[in-house]
Design an enzyme around this catalytic site. Structure first.
Site, PDB file in Angstrom:
ATOM      1  N   ARG A 332      -2.775  -5.261 117.976  1.00 34.88           N
ATOM      2  CA  ARG A 332      -2.292  -3.888 117.831  1.00 34.88           C
ATOM      3  C   ARG A 332      -0.897  -3.678 118.442  1.00 34.88           C
ATOM      4  NH1 ARG A 332      -6.093   0.305 118.027  1.00 34.88           N
ATOM      5  NH2 ARG A 332      -7.433  -1.253 118.995  1.00 34.88           N
ATOM      6  N   TYR A 373     -13.612   5.903 115.088  1.00 39.48           N
ATOM      7  CA  TYR A 373     -13.401   5.901 116.549  1.00 39.48           C
ATOM      8  C   TYR A 373     -12.901   7.234 117.082  1.00 39.48           C
ATOM      9  CZ  TYR A 373     -12.803   0.849 115.553  1.00 39.48           C
ATOM     10  OH  TYR A 373     -12.927  -0.444 115.113  1.00 39.48           O
ATOM     11  N   CYS A 400     -15.248  11.648  99.083  1.00 41.26           N
ATOM     12  CA  CYS A 400     -16.397  12.548  99.014  1.00 41.26           C
ATOM     13  C   CYS A 400     -17.172  12.504 100.325  1.00 41.26           C
ATOM     14  CB  CYS A 400     -17.297  12.149  97.862  1.00 41.26           C
ATOM     15  SG  CYS A 400     -16.413  12.147  96.316  1.00 41.26           S
ATOM     16  N   TYR A 430      -5.247  -2.408 112.105  1.00 42.58           N
ATOM     17  CA  TYR A 430      -6.620  -1.962 111.813  1.00 42.58           C
ATOM     18  C   TYR A 430      -6.676  -0.832 110.787  1.00 42.58           C
ATOM     19  CZ  TYR A 430      -7.221  -4.846 115.887  1.00 42.58           C
ATOM     20  OH  TYR A 430      -7.159  -5.890 116.764  1.00 42.58           O
TER      21      TYR A 430
HETATM   22  C1  LIG Z   1      -9.503  -8.001 118.665  1.00 40.15           C
HETATM   23  C2  LIG Z   1      -9.148  -9.103 119.544  1.00 40.15           C
HETATM   24  C3  LIG Z   1      -7.841  -9.221 120.007  1.00 40.15           C
HETATM   25  C4  LIG Z   1      -6.753  -8.256 119.679  1.00 40.15           C
HETATM   26  O1  LIG Z   1      -7.006  -6.964 120.128  1.00 40.15           O
HETATM   27  P1  LIG Z   1      -5.833  -5.863 120.048  1.00 40.15           P
HETATM   28  O2  LIG Z   1      -6.495  -4.638 120.560  1.00 40.15           O
HETATM   29  O3  LIG Z   1      -5.432  -5.744 118.629  1.00 40.15           O
HETATM   30  O4  LIG Z   1      -4.723  -6.367 120.904  1.00 40.15           O
HETATM   31  C5  LIG Z   1      -7.531 -10.305 120.804  1.00 40.15           C
HETATM   32  N1  LIG Z   1      -8.473 -11.226 121.131  1.00 40.15           N
HETATM   33  C6  LIG Z   1      -9.732 -11.134 120.686  1.00 40.15           C
HETATM   34  C7  LIG Z   1     -10.698 -12.178 121.067  1.00 40.15           C
HETATM   35  C8  LIG Z   1     -10.122 -10.078 119.890  1.00 40.15           C
HETATM   36  O5  LIG Z   1     -11.378  -9.988 119.465  1.00 40.15           O
END
Ligand SMILES: *Cc1c(COP(=O)(O)O)cnc(C)c1O
Length: 472
Positions: A332, A373, A400, A430
């Site tokens: 993210r 969320y 819908c 995401y």
């Molecule tokens: C989802 C995930 C990330 C990345 O998470 P962000 O919130 O997008 O930074 C990194 N490592 C693992 C193991 C994850 O499951």
């Protein structure tokens, strides 16, 4: 709560519903740099530009809804992470946030590594030429096919998540005559969210192997994680390189990482004492937060790198261990802020004394995070500037489902009209990767812009695509 009508009518922003905590922004035409991609500006005519291109022209050429991704910003963020962590650490981009072949090439060029967690993500990474040794495979239930493909390709790391998987990966690697580098994912009993963390969280989740358990204290580890280490060390086809921990998502408070690092280092020192080996790597996962609204205040990569580096160095010194090679896995924090979703307004419904519902041509099929969320987003009118007063709005989609909300509370100019373009910033992570075909929606394209050029990196789905899957 007061729902008393404003004398000037309900379209005016000073009538706030319960729970709404922000006043209208001082300038509805403003584009806060905390939530907008780096090259986004409001141009002389009032319309917004990105990478030097007018959003009205992008809408004309690529249609709406569309995800518009600022490649310049994406690359700048990659470099900022790379430089912040330096040559003694590895930055793995978490592909699940958003992955395409163009993105893989950018990551490769900018010196990042890549996390994948499915056969599809692995195939995308390999198809775009990411060297296998820079790929890590994650997941709590990797299939035999996925593991085989990863071992055959020679991925640099498989992160083991269960006892069964230890046996499975060892068996497959042995069959292929390989010694596969692996890490063990541990749950450290820390659960981190945006502004707080719980250091004594229950390990009541599907991921990882718990540090706690048995008769030992969680700081030293005598539970499933230590047992997994024993099993992996006995298997010739596995090379245990380190311990992995990932504690949450959209985190602003670094204190959770501090506890996590302490517990992971505690396990490393237990492994040294018990087995006489010092593991060379630790991975502290991802989860670093971004600004979805101007109220959010994330840290810069160099601050994060310094904090994490200091914590690990201090804990290792206390345990008498050499400092292992650190890796982190931001998803993210790299791609999230680099894109916005461009929508066209279709209908506008004023509910007297409540708010105005603004319907756009996408919705929960292109952004499920609000429904899933309760995520908060901001939004702006981008096809023109406006001097009209603020109107408390809810931006909704065309699906819908009454929960089909894109932005729960937002102020938009009261002269908003069908045909106007809205943009929701910080939708790079995401959103496309979680997009669905609900109501047989056609998933929007991802359009990358840089230096006055725009190109489709993921095309819009077509009805033909839908019908091709439906074999009749
Ligand atoms: C989802 C995930 C990330 C990345 O998470 P962000 O919130 O997008 O930074 C990194 N490592 C693992 C193991 C994850 O499951």
């Amino acid at each position: 709560m007061s729902r008393s009508a404003h004398p000037a009518g309900p379209r005016h922003g000073d009538v706030l519903p319960e729970g709404h905590y922000t006043a209208p922004p001082a300038d509805l035409n403003g584009l806060d740099p905390r939530v907008w991609a780096r090259t986004v500006r409001r141009g002389d005519e009032g319309a917004v530009t990105v990478g030097g291109l007018d959003v009205r022209e992008l809408a004309e050429e690529f249609g709406t809804p569309a995800y518009v991704l600022d490649e310049t910003d994406f690359r700048a963020r990659c470099r900022a992470w790379r430089e912040a962590f330096g040559p003694g650490a590895d930055v793995f981009y978490a592909g699940k946030a958003f992955l395409s072949r163009a993105v893989v090439r950018w990551l490769h060029e900018e010196g990042l590594n890549l996390d994948v967690c499915s056969g599809g993500e692995l195939a995308t990474a390999l198809a775009a030429g990411m060297p296998a040794e820079r790929i890590a495979l994650h997941g709590n239930n990797k299939s035999t096919e996925e593991i085989t493909r990863a071992v055959e390709a020679g991925v640099g790391r498989i992160v083991l998540d269960s006892y069964q998987e230890i046996a499975r990966v060892a068996h497959i690697a042995k069959g292929l005559g390989r010694r596969q580098p692996v890490q063990i994912r541990v749950t450290v009993g820390v659960e981190a969210h945006t502004h707080e963390f719980i250091a004594t969280a229950h390990e009541d989740q599907k991921f990882g192997l718990a540090l706690a358990g048995g008769s030992s204290h969680p700081e030293t580890g005598g539970g499933p994680a230590a047992e997994a280490v024993r099993r992996v060390l006995m298997l010739d086809s596995l090379e245990l390189t380190g311990i992995h921990s990932h504690i949450g998502s959209q985190i602003f408070d670094m204190a959770g990482f501090e506890v996590s690092a302490r517990r992971v280092v505690g396990l490393l020192s237990q492994i040294r004492d018990e087995h006489g080996v010092e593991l060379p790597e630790i991975d502290l996962g991802g989860g670093l937060g971004i600004a979805y609204t101007p109220e959010d205040d994330p840290s810069e990569p160099h601050e994060i790198a310094k904090r994490l580096g200091d914590i690990v160095a201090r804990e290792c010194e206390a345990a008498g261990l050499a400092v292992p090679r650190l890796s982190v896995e931001p998803g993210r924090a790299i791609v999230g802020p680099t894109a916005f979703t461009l929508y066209e307004v279709g209908t506008i419904k004023e509910l007297e004394g409540l708010r105005t519902y603004v319907s756009v041509d996408g919705g929960m099929s292109d952004n499920i995070r609000t429904a899933l969320y309760d995520a908060e987003y901001s939004v702006a009118l981008v096809s023109r500037a406006s001097d009209a007063p603020p109107m408390l709005s809810r931006v909704v989609g065309k699906h819908c489902e009454s929960g089909d909300i894109v932005v729960r509370d937002a102020f938009l100019p009261a002269d908003l009209a069908p045909g106007d373009l809205l943009a929701v910033p910080a939708t790079g992570a995401y959103c496309r990767s979680m997009a669905s075909n609900y109501n047989h929606a056609l998933r929007p394209p991802v359009v990358a812009v840089a230096d006055g050029q725009a190109r489709t990196i993921v095309r819009r789905e077509t009805e033909e695509d839908l019908l091709r899957l439906d074999v009749g």
